[in-house]
Design an enzyme around this catalytic site. Structure first.
Site, PDB file in Angstrom:
ATOM      1  N   ASP A  92     -56.162  -6.024 -73.508  1.00 15.13           N
ATOM      2  CA  ASP A  92     -55.460  -5.518 -74.683  1.00 15.13           C
ATOM      3  C   ASP A  92     -56.409  -5.644 -75.873  1.00 15.13           C
ATOM      4  O   ASP A  92     -57.479  -6.241 -75.777  1.00 15.13           O
ATOM      5  CB  ASP A  92     -54.129  -6.231 -74.890  1.00 15.13           C
ATOM      6  CG  ASP A  92     -54.306  -7.593 -75.478  1.00 15.13           C
ATOM      7  OD1 ASP A  92     -55.461  -8.008 -75.644  1.00 15.13           O
ATOM      8  OD2 ASP A  92     -53.313  -8.252 -75.761  1.00 15.13           O
ATOM      9  N   SER A  93     -56.011  -5.074 -76.985  1.00 17.52           N
ATOM     10  CA  SER A  93     -56.944  -4.930 -78.107  1.00 17.52           C
ATOM     11  C   SER A  93     -56.897  -6.084 -79.090  1.00 17.52           C
ATOM     12  O   SER A  93     -57.722  -6.162 -79.987  1.00 17.52           O
ATOM     13  CB  SER A  93     -56.586  -3.657 -78.862  1.00 17.52           C
ATOM     14  OG  SER A  93     -55.268  -3.790 -79.390  1.00 17.52           O
ATOM     15  N   GLY A  94     -55.907  -6.953 -78.954  1.00 18.16           N
ATOM     16  CA  GLY A  94     -55.728  -8.003 -79.941  1.00 18.16           C
ATOM     17  C   GLY A  94     -54.769  -7.593 -81.044  1.00 18.16           C
ATOM     18  O   GLY A  94     -54.404  -8.409 -81.896  1.00 18.16           O
ATOM     19  N   GLY A  95     -54.350  -6.331 -81.031  1.00 17.45           N
ATOM     20  CA  GLY A  95     -53.431  -5.851 -82.064  1.00 17.45           C
ATOM     21  C   GLY A  95     -52.152  -6.678 -82.116  1.00 17.45           C
ATOM     22  O   GLY A  95     -51.711  -7.098 -83.188  1.00 17.45           O
ATOM     23  N   PHE A  96     -51.582  -6.958 -80.945  1.00 18.43           N
ATOM     24  CA  PHE A  96     -50.339  -7.736 -80.891  1.00 18.43           C
ATOM     25  C   PHE A  96     -50.573  -9.168 -81.362  1.00 18.43           C
ATOM     26  O   PHE A  96     -49.792  -9.718 -82.143  1.00 18.43           O
ATOM     27  CB  PHE A  96     -49.794  -7.713 -79.459  1.00 18.43           C
ATOM     28  CG  PHE A  96     -48.496  -8.439 -79.292  1.00 18.43           C
ATOM     29  CD1 PHE A  96     -47.312  -7.893 -79.749  1.00 18.43           C
ATOM     30  CD2 PHE A  96     -48.452  -9.677 -78.669  1.00 18.43           C
ATOM     31  CE1 PHE A  96     -46.102  -8.561 -79.599  1.00 18.43           C
ATOM     32  CE2 PHE A  96     -47.254 -10.353 -78.515  1.00 18.43           C
ATOM     33  CZ  PHE A  96     -46.077  -9.794 -78.978  1.00 18.43           C
ATOM     34  N   ASP A 146     -53.900  -1.516 -82.479  1.00 18.79           N
ATOM     35  CA  ASP A 146     -52.688  -0.910 -83.037  1.00 18.79           C
ATOM     36  C   ASP A 146     -51.964  -1.881 -83.955  1.00 18.79           C
ATOM     37  O   ASP A 146     -52.288  -3.061 -84.002  1.00 18.79           O
ATOM     38  CB  ASP A 146     -51.743  -0.483 -81.902  1.00 18.79           C
ATOM     39  CG  ASP A 146     -51.285  -1.668 -81.071  1.00 18.79           C
ATOM     40  OD1 ASP A 146     -52.065  -2.657 -80.940  1.00 18.79           O
ATOM     41  OD2 ASP A 146     -50.173  -1.643 -80.534  1.00 18.79           O
ATOM     42  N   GLN A 188     -46.431   3.471 -81.045  1.00 16.29           N
ATOM     43  CA  GLN A 188     -45.563   2.575 -81.801  1.00 16.29           C
ATOM     44  C   GLN A 188     -44.417   3.408 -82.386  1.00 16.29           C
ATOM     45  O   GLN A 188     -44.270   4.573 -82.027  1.00 16.29           O
ATOM     46  CB  GLN A 188     -46.368   1.859 -82.894  1.00 16.29           C
ATOM     47  CG  GLN A 188     -47.391   0.850 -82.362  1.00 16.29           C
ATOM     48  CD  GLN A 188     -46.753  -0.400 -81.746  1.00 16.29           C
ATOM     49  OE1 GLN A 188     -45.540  -0.630 -81.865  1.00 16.29           O
ATOM     50  NE2 GLN A 188     -47.565  -1.176 -81.034  1.00 16.29           N
ATOM     51  N   GLY A 215     -44.737  -2.498 -78.706  1.00 14.38           N
ATOM     52  CA  GLY A 215     -43.661  -2.813 -79.637  1.00 14.38           C
ATOM     53  C   GLY A 215     -42.265  -2.754 -79.053  1.00 14.38           C
ATOM     54  O   GLY A 215     -41.276  -2.713 -79.786  1.00 14.38           O
ATOM     55  N   ASP A 265     -47.230  -5.284 -67.745  1.00 16.68           N
ATOM     56  CA  ASP A 265     -47.809  -6.631 -67.746  1.00 16.68           C
ATOM     57  C   ASP A 265     -46.819  -7.538 -68.426  1.00 16.68           C
ATOM     58  O   ASP A 265     -46.013  -7.080 -69.265  1.00 16.68           O
ATOM     59  CB  ASP A 265     -49.120  -6.678 -68.542  1.00 16.68           C
ATOM     60  CG  ASP A 265     -48.848  -6.779 -70.035  1.00 16.68           C
ATOM     61  OD1 ASP A 265     -48.497  -5.744 -70.634  1.00 16.68           O
ATOM     62  OD2 ASP A 265     -48.930  -7.882 -70.605  1.00 16.68           O
ATOM     63  N   CYS A 303     -39.871 -14.255 -48.067  1.00 15.52           N
ATOM     64  CA  CYS A 303     -41.128 -14.076 -48.809  1.00 15.52           C
ATOM     65  C   CYS A 303     -42.319 -14.556 -47.983  1.00 15.52           C
ATOM     66  O   CYS A 303     -42.234 -15.530 -47.244  1.00 15.52           O
ATOM     67  CB  CYS A 303     -41.039 -14.853 -50.122  1.00 15.52           C
ATOM     68  SG  CYS A 303     -42.543 -14.828 -51.094  1.00 15.52           S
ATOM     69  N   CYS A 305     -45.356 -15.452 -49.330  1.00 14.80           N
ATOM     70  CA  CYS A 305     -46.362 -16.125 -50.163  1.00 14.80           C
ATOM     71  C   CYS A 305     -46.675 -17.514 -49.617  1.00 14.80           C
ATOM     72  O   CYS A 305     -45.937 -18.065 -48.800  1.00 14.80           O
ATOM     73  CB  CYS A 305     -45.897 -16.209 -51.616  1.00 14.80           C
ATOM     74  SG  CYS A 305     -44.777 -17.581 -51.954  1.00 14.80           S
ATOM     75  N   CYS A 308     -43.811 -20.052 -49.877  1.00 13.58           N
ATOM     76  CA  CYS A 308     -42.686 -19.856 -48.953  1.00 13.58           C
ATOM     77  C   CYS A 308     -43.096 -20.017 -47.493  1.00 13.58           C
ATOM     78  O   CYS A 308     -42.282 -20.385 -46.653  1.00 13.58           O
ATOM     79  CB  CYS A 308     -42.044 -18.494 -49.206  1.00 13.58           C
ATOM     80  SG  CYS A 308     -41.221 -18.434 -50.820  1.00 13.58           S
ATOM     81  N   HIS A 334     -45.718 -17.839 -56.097  1.00 17.19           N
ATOM     82  CA  HIS A 334     -44.533 -17.152 -55.577  1.00 17.19           C
ATOM     83  C   HIS A 334     -44.091 -16.018 -56.498  1.00 17.19           C
ATOM     84  O   HIS A 334     -43.819 -14.897 -56.048  1.00 17.19           O
ATOM     85  CB  HIS A 334     -43.373 -18.138 -55.373  1.00 17.19           C
ATOM     86  CG  HIS A 334     -42.094 -17.437 -55.097  1.00 17.19           C
ATOM     87  ND1 HIS A 334     -41.756 -16.970 -53.843  1.00 17.19           N
ATOM     88  CD2 HIS A 334     -41.093 -17.025 -55.918  1.00 17.19           C
ATOM     89  CE1 HIS A 334     -40.616 -16.320 -53.909  1.00 17.19           C
ATOM     90  NE2 HIS A 334     -40.186 -16.344 -55.152  1.00 17.19           N
TER      91      HIS A 334
END
Lengths: 371, 371
Positions: A92-96, A146, A188, A215, A265, A303, A305, A308, A334
């Site tokens: 990500d760009s760091g905007g958030f 952004d 946005q 956003g 994500d 499951c 994993c 499990c 898990h």
């Protein structure tokens, strides 16, 4: 490079199965990306990420810019070399983060002045710098810098953020030089459908290889989020991957996919995993709960994993109660396995033309709880 | 079952290579046992313990008695089933912990009354209960409940502790019922050579399948520890395994082996690993140190562990500085790998009749620093 191939579309909902080609491999979509904020998915090794079949991971420009710094990572051969992960990475760009983590920040037309949450040092993050840092990190997919507004916000605030986000997107695109890195635009517009639509249309004009919705999932109701996505979707180019940022609740993933989203994500599976909460096809399980003290069955018998296959709820609960790291490692493994395999199952259902049935069965197992 | 086979003895020092047969496999000696206090070696999975080639692990009766309790573990199929580890396990008796961890304790002839360090609950630990708990845990090797005195101590204190330890050893032996569990006696006696000798002689009379030296490495100098061991060793039956408790400094391991010791345990490699200190053939490395910020070489280029095969000091340092779990996992793995393979190398050197040379080379690499 960076071609998106549509493989199947559910005629009823528009849910898509596809693939996105990157320098580090093909990403089958829909896909959930585990979050590796500081060049590591918390508690997990790269080998374990491969074992749970993570197709791509996300990492954070803001954090890596501050520590250990992009030049060091570039010297290590980029993020892939630095952390020894050979599958795709999205940054990500760091905007958030400059808005959510760096509490002291000042938005200017040129960029955002902020103080590090680590030591208070003052920095200026611009669209050009965010682009340059991500090129040094060498991610397969970079995001435009952004402006994410907090919800609720006024129309004026949302409008200003959209305008700035679009100006910054153009500057990010102009600054971008690496052919082996795809740069995605971010839509946005708060919860204002017309602002979202015009933002998406303007970004589509710029012709990015993929588009994200930023956003959302920042406090609004699920109903509001779904409505906003539905209104926006006709404006998200169908021939490009669509990425809904920061969403990881299983029901939100299904509903996002039902509305045409390809990528997600979220820190949710790793964060609640460290607190001992497990995601299962029947809903959440608080493994620390006393009722599991003598439960010698796995978290989810269906499951596959490590947790499990190898361990019981009684043992994992003991580890969590005793503050032992292996306990939270197991629940993290898990949860990520659950989400990556949920995506895989959904993809198969779309390809087999039975996504609506899959969606119904998913909610039936959950007992009708859509959230 | 529980046979000790002597394979080779270094004629110069008396260092031994051997093997000890248990229900969960043969333990090659000399051996270092990673400590899994709460039914987990901190941060490690059982698979990782196999990968670093741990032959046996240690777990703690005191901790498991308090949480999750021996009955729960018995229901899970003992410690092996509970934690899913199929190689040998040794459990200590809790003798050391009721004195060191449970600050409020009262020694009586029957046993030790103590308050839990977790919640203050009052318990009474007796030789019979320590034996019963270890039988429920189902370890391959159980330890007698002993009284460990703090150093420095008066002769009278050491004498009283030896007498009590011997009375309790007899009671442990009488209470012991499991044929598939070996019970070891523990030699006490502070730094008084004659008390150590008479304690060892009396325990040898009782005919245990193995003997441990307790109450060393608790603050005395290395010279005192070595002198005490040398005086004691003629009284430690040669046809049984000899276990030096709580010792894990690499140089102490070499010197213990040079004096005829076969088994060791210590929290040192895992504890310093979590703080970012790595053991190497050239001495300790503080991986957090700023000088490794741009060091893209492994902790030890000659090491075959996951950390050294896959990651650089620069990456591991970043993880440690950022407080990321994977960093301390990697240094823990490295340290345990280093010690298990050091033991393996020593064993080969003894079998090849070149232990004295190995010992010299070991110190040469360290730059002559014996500690």
């Amino acid at each position: 490079m960076f071609e998106y191939h549509l493989i199947a579309v559910d005629p009823e909902t528009g849910a898509r199965a596809g693939e996105f080609v990157t320098p580090h491999g093909v990403i089958p979509t829909p896909v959930f990306m585990p979050v590796g904020t500081q060049a590591t998915v918390k508690s997990m090794s790269p080998d374990e990420l491969r074992t749970i079949d993570a197709k791509i991971i996300l990492s954070n420009t803001y954090h890596l810019f501050l520590r250990p710094g992009p030049d060091l990572i570039a010297k290590a051969g980029g993020l892939h070399g630095f952390m020894n992960w050979d599958r795709p990475i999205l940054t990500d760009s760091g905007g958030f983060q400059v808005f959510s983590l760096a509490k002291i920040n000042k938005i200017m037309d040129d960029g955002v002045e902020f103080r590090s949450h680590l030591d208070g040092t003052k920095y200026m993050m611009t669209p050009e710098l965010a682009t340059e840092v991500q090129e040094k990190l060498g991610s397969d997919i970079a995001m435009c810098f952004d402006q994410c507004v907090e919800l609720p916000c006024t129309r004026q605030q949302a409008e200003d953020a959209v305008e700035r986000t679009l100006r910054w997107a153009a500057r990010c695109k102009a600054a971008h030089t690496r052919d082996d890195q795809a740069q995605f635009g971010i839509v946005q517009g708060g919860l204002f459908d017309d602002l979202r639509a015009s933002c998406a249309d303007a970004l589509a004009e710029m012709d990015f290889p993929g588009y994200a919705i930023g956003g959302l999932s920042v406090g609004e109701s699920h109903a509001e989020m779904y409505r906003c996505m539905e209104a926006l979707m006709p404006h998200m180019p169908a021939e490009k991957p669509r990425y809904l940022m920061g969403v990881g609740h299983p029901a939100n993933l299904i509903e996002g996919i039902a509305r045409g989203i390809d990528m997600f994500d979220c820190v949710l599976p790793t964060r609640i995993g460290r607190n001992g909460t497990a995601l299962t096809s029947k809903g959440r399980i608080i493994v620390r709960d006393a009722k599991y003290a003598h439960d010698f069955t796995p978290i989810d018998p269906e499951c596959g994993c490590l947790a499990c296959r190898k361990h019981t709820k009684a043992y994992i609960r003991h580890l969590l109660k005793a503050g032992e790291m292996y306990g939270l490692r197991l629940v993290t493994i898990h949860n990520l396995y659950y989400l990556t395999h949920l995506m895989e199952d959904i993809r198969k259902a779309i390809a087999a033309d039975r996504f609506p049935e899959f969606r119904e069965e998913f909610y039936e197992k959950l007992g009708g709880n859509r959230c």
